[in-house]
Design a protein around this motif. Sequence first.
Motif, PDB file in Angstrom:
ATOM      1  N   LEU A 168       0.856  -1.185   0.000  1.00 38.57           N
ATOM      2  CA  LEU A 168       0.000   0.000   0.000  1.00 38.57           C
ATOM      3  C   LEU A 168       0.893   1.236   0.000  1.00 38.57           C
ATOM      4  O   LEU A 168       1.659   1.464   0.937  1.00 38.57           O
ATOM      5  N   ASP A 169       0.818   2.010  -1.073  1.00 34.93           N
ATOM      6  CA  ASP A 169       1.634   3.218  -1.215  1.00 34.93           C
ATOM      7  C   ASP A 169       0.712   4.427  -1.277  1.00 34.93           C
ATOM      8  O   ASP A 169      -0.027   4.619  -2.234  1.00 34.93           O
ATOM      9  N   MET A 170       0.755   5.238  -0.225  1.00 33.56           N
ATOM     10  CA  MET A 170      -0.002   6.494  -0.186  1.00 33.56           C
ATOM     11  C   MET A 170       0.932   7.662   0.100  1.00 33.56           C
ATOM     12  O   MET A 170       0.554   8.638   0.754  1.00 33.56           O
ATOM     13  N   SER A 171       2.161   7.571  -0.385  1.00 36.47           N
ATOM     14  CA  SER A 171       3.116   8.661  -0.225  1.00 36.47           C
ATOM     15  C   SER A 171       2.693   9.871  -1.058  1.00 36.47           C
ATOM     16  O   SER A 171       1.925   9.751  -2.016  1.00 36.47           O
ATOM     17  N   TYR A 172       3.182  11.028  -0.656  1.00 38.92           N
ATOM     18  CA  TYR A 172       2.892  12.273  -1.363  1.00 38.92           C
ATOM     19  C   TYR A 172       1.391  12.502  -1.524  1.00 38.92           C
ATOM     20  O   TYR A 172       0.864  12.685  -2.616  1.00 38.92           O
ATOM     21  N   ASN A 173       0.689  12.487  -0.395  1.00 40.02           N
ATOM     22  CA  ASN A 173      -0.717  12.817  -0.352  1.00 40.02           C
ATOM     23  C   ASN A 173      -0.944  13.912   0.691  1.00 40.02           C
ATOM     24  O   ASN A 173      -0.016  14.679   0.982  1.00 40.02           O
ATOM     25  N   LYS A 174      -2.145  13.993   1.250  1.00 36.82           N
ATOM     26  CA  LYS A 174      -2.474  15.058   2.195  1.00 36.82           C
ATOM     27  C   LYS A 174      -2.965  14.492   3.520  1.00 36.82           C
ATOM     28  O   LYS A 174      -3.791  15.106   4.197  1.00 36.82           O
ATOM     29  N   ILE A 175      -2.465  13.334   3.884  1.00 32.61           N
ATOM     30  CA  ILE A 175      -2.823  12.728   5.169  1.00 32.61           C
ATOM     31  C   ILE A 175      -2.188  13.569   6.268  1.00 32.61           C
ATOM     32  O   ILE A 175      -0.982  13.808   6.254  1.00 32.61           O
ATOM     33  N   ALA A 176      -2.995  14.020   7.225  1.00 30.00           N
ATOM     34  CA  ALA A 176      -2.504  15.057   8.122  1.00 30.00           C
ATOM     35  C   ALA A 176      -2.566  14.724   9.608  1.00 30.00           C
ATOM     36  O   ALA A 176      -1.856  15.352  10.391  1.00 30.00           O
ATOM     37  N   THR A 177      -3.377  13.786  10.034  1.00 30.45           N
ATOM     38  CA  THR A 177      -3.556  13.599  11.469  1.00 30.45           C
ATOM     39  C   THR A 177      -3.000  12.260  11.934  1.00 30.45           C
ATOM     40  O   THR A 177      -2.952  11.282  11.179  1.00 30.45           O
ATOM     41  N   ASP A 178      -2.602  12.241  13.207  1.00 33.22           N
ATOM     42  CA  ASP A 178      -2.112  10.984  13.771  1.00 33.22           C
ATOM     43  C   ASP A 178      -3.244   9.968  13.930  1.00 33.22           C
ATOM     44  O   ASP A 178      -2.995   8.769  14.053  1.00 33.22           O
ATOM     45  N   LYS A 179      -4.515  10.427  13.864  1.00 34.83           N
ATOM     46  CA  LYS A 179      -5.633   9.483  13.936  1.00 34.83           C
ATOM     47  C   LYS A 179      -5.641   8.552  12.727  1.00 34.83           C
ATOM     48  O   LYS A 179      -5.953   7.366  12.844  1.00 34.83           O
ATOM     49  N   ASP A 180      -5.302   9.109  11.545  1.00 38.03           N
ATOM     50  CA  ASP A 180      -5.194   8.263  10.354  1.00 38.03           C
ATOM     51  C   ASP A 180      -4.119   7.201  10.557  1.00 38.03           C
ATOM     52  O   ASP A 180      -4.306   6.038  10.197  1.00 38.03           O
ATOM     53  N   LEU A 181      -2.995   7.632  11.123  1.00 38.94           N
ATOM     54  CA  LEU A 181      -1.890   6.702  11.357  1.00 38.94           C
ATOM     55  C   LEU A 181      -2.280   5.647  12.388  1.00 38.94           C
ATOM     56  O   LEU A 181      -2.012   4.448  12.201  1.00 38.94           O
ATOM     57  N   GLN A 182      -2.928   6.062  13.465  1.00 44.48           N
ATOM     58  CA  GLN A 182      -3.383   5.107  14.477  1.00 44.48           C
ATOM     59  C   GLN A 182      -4.352   4.099  13.885  1.00 44.48           C
ATOM     60  O   GLN A 182      -4.284   2.900  14.167  1.00 44.48           O
ATOM     61  N   TRP A 183      -5.270   4.594  13.040  1.00 47.94           N
ATOM     62  CA  TRP A 183      -6.241   3.694  12.417  1.00 47.94           C
ATOM     63  C   TRP A 183      -5.547   2.694  11.509  1.00 47.94           C
ATOM     64  O   TRP A 183      -5.841   1.496  11.551  1.00 47.94           O
ATOM     65  N   LEU A 184      -4.612   3.167  10.692  1.00 47.90           N
ATOM     66  CA  LEU A 184      -3.884   2.263   9.807  1.00 47.90           C
ATOM     67  C   LEU A 184      -3.108   1.225  10.600  1.00 47.90           C
ATOM     68  O   LEU A 184      -3.082   0.045  10.254  1.00 47.90           O
ATOM     69  N   PHE A 185      -2.458   1.664  11.660  1.00 44.33           N
ATOM     70  CA  PHE A 185      -1.676   0.731  12.459  1.00 44.33           C
ATOM     71  C   PHE A 185      -2.553  -0.340  13.100  1.00 44.33           C
ATOM     72  O   PHE A 185      -2.129  -1.474  13.279  1.00 44.33           O
ATOM     73  N   SER A 186      -3.792   0.034  13.435  1.00 45.22           N
ATOM     74  CA  SER A 186      -4.688  -0.942  14.056  1.00 45.22           C
ATOM     75  C   SER A 186      -5.299  -1.891  13.039  1.00 45.22           C
ATOM     76  O   SER A 186      -5.810  -2.952  13.404  1.00 45.22           O
ATOM     77  N   LYS A 187      -5.269  -1.505  11.744  1.00 51.08           N
ATOM     78  CA  LYS A 187      -5.914  -2.297  10.694  1.00 51.08           C
ATOM     79  C   LYS A 187      -4.906  -2.857   9.690  1.00 51.08           C
ATOM     80  O   LYS A 187      -5.274  -3.251   8.594  1.00 51.08           O
ATOM     81  N   ILE A 188      -3.648  -2.910  10.080  1.00 50.33           N
ATOM     82  CA  ILE A 188      -2.584  -3.147   9.111  1.00 50.33           C
ATOM     83  C   ILE A 188      -2.652  -4.511   8.438  1.00 50.33           C
ATOM     84  O   ILE A 188      -2.132  -4.719   7.353  1.00 50.33           O
ATOM     85  N   GLY A 189      -3.315  -5.462   9.078  1.00 51.15           N
ATOM     86  CA  GLY A 189      -3.544  -6.764   8.462  1.00 51.15           C
ATOM     87  C   GLY A 189      -2.263  -7.475   8.094  1.00 51.15           C
ATOM     88  O   GLY A 189      -1.331  -7.566   8.896  1.00 51.15           O
ATOM     89  N   LEU A 190      -2.172  -7.951   6.853  1.00 50.94           N
ATOM     90  CA  LEU A 190      -1.004  -8.691   6.389  1.00 50.94           C
ATOM     91  C   LEU A 190      -0.126  -7.860   5.466  1.00 50.94           C
ATOM     92  O   LEU A 190       0.652  -8.407   4.672  1.00 50.94           O
ATOM     93  N   LEU A 191      -0.227  -6.542   5.563  1.00 52.28           N
ATOM     94  CA  LEU A 191       0.605  -5.684   4.730  1.00 52.28           C
ATOM     95  C   LEU A 191       2.082  -5.985   4.936  1.00 52.28           C
ATOM     96  O   LEU A 191       2.555  -6.176   6.065  1.00 52.28           O
ATOM     97  N   GLN A 192       2.827  -5.991   3.832  1.00 52.91           N
ATOM     98  CA  GLN A 192       4.274  -6.174   3.882  1.00 52.91           C
ATOM     99  C   GLN A 192       5.015  -4.864   3.626  1.00 52.91           C
ATOM    100  O   GLN A 192       6.128  -4.680   4.092  1.00 52.91           O
ATOM    101  N   HIS A 193       4.393  -3.968   2.886  1.00 52.37           N
ATOM    102  CA  HIS A 193       5.031  -2.695   2.531  1.00 52.37           C
ATOM    103  C   HIS A 193       3.999  -1.584   2.690  1.00 52.37           C
ATOM    104  O   HIS A 193       2.951  -1.613   2.050  1.00 52.37           O
ATOM    105  N   LEU A 194       4.308  -0.588   3.528  1.00 57.67           N
ATOM    106  CA  LEU A 194       3.426   0.554   3.753  1.00 57.67           C
ATOM    107  C   LEU A 194       4.240   1.829   3.630  1.00 57.67           C
ATOM    108  O   LEU A 194       5.187   2.042   4.374  1.00 57.67           O
ATOM    109  N   ASP A 195       3.879   2.668   2.666  1.00 56.26           N
ATOM    110  CA  ASP A 195       4.597   3.922   2.424  1.00 56.26           C
ATOM    111  C   ASP A 195       3.646   5.091   2.642  1.00 56.26           C
ATOM    112  O   ASP A 195       2.685   5.278   1.903  1.00 56.26           O
TER     113      ASP A 195
END
Length: 241
Positions: A168-195
Motif C-alpha cells: 500500500l503506497d499512499m506517499s505524497y498525499n495530504k494525510i494530516a492527522t495521527d488518527k489516520d496513522l493510528q487507524w492504519l496501524f490498528s488495521k494493518i492486516g497482512l501488509l508487507q510494505h506501507l509507504d
Amino acid sequence: MVTRALFCFLYILLFCALSAKAGDVDLLISFKNRLPNPNMLSDWNHMRGVCQFRGVTCKNGHVSSLMIRGRPLKADFSSVSAYVLSLPNLETLTLHSTNLTGSISGSANCAVRLKELDISSNNLRGSVSDAASLAASCPSLQSLNLSHNSIGWPFYNSSPIHPQLKILDMSYNKIATDKDLQWLFSKIGLLQHLDLSNNYIQGNMPRLTNCTSLQQLDLSANQLFGTIPAGTFSGTLGASI
C-alpha cells in the motif's frame, strides 16, 4: 446425430467466446466515450480487435492488463470503476499520470482477478479508509499505489484492510492527522510494505503492535514527534521515519 450435436456444442463455445470478447470491447469503448476528449484513445474502436487497443495486453483473447501512462485522459474515477475495473479477466491496471479526478470513496466494481492497481500521480480525493474500502472491493488485490494524489479527507468508517493486500503506497498525499496513522496501524492486516512518506502527519508516534508481516514502513518527511515507544518496530525489517 453425433455430428449435429458436436456442431451445436462447438457453436455454443464459439458464441460464448465471442460474447466474452465483445464484453471487453464494449466496456473499454464505453469508458472511452465518457472521456472529455475520446480522441485521446482514437485507436480504441470496433474495427480493431480489443487486443490491439493501445495499452492492452491479452491472455486467451481477453483483456488481462491495461497500462496507460502520461496521457491526459481527464476521466472521473467513477468511469474507471464502472467500466475498466469491471473487465472480468483484468489482472493489472496502471493509469499513472492520466489526470484522473474524483473521489475514490464508495465501493468499486472490481474484477475478481485484479492483483495490481496503480492510479498514482493523479488528482484523486478521499480518505485513508476510502483507500482501504477500495482495496476491500477487489478480492484478489495485492498491490495498491495511490501515491501523488490528494488522499487525506477525514475518515468516517472502519473498513478493514483487505487481507490479500501486501503493498500500500499512499506517499505524497495530504494525510494530516495521527488518527489516520493510528487507524492504519490498528488495521494493518497482512501488509508487507506501507509507504506514507511525504504527507502532513502530525502528532505522537503510535505503537505498532499488529505488524507480524510488515517488512517495510516509510513515514519519512512527516511531522511526527515525541518518543517512539519501545517495541514499536519489533518484527519490522525496515523502517524510515
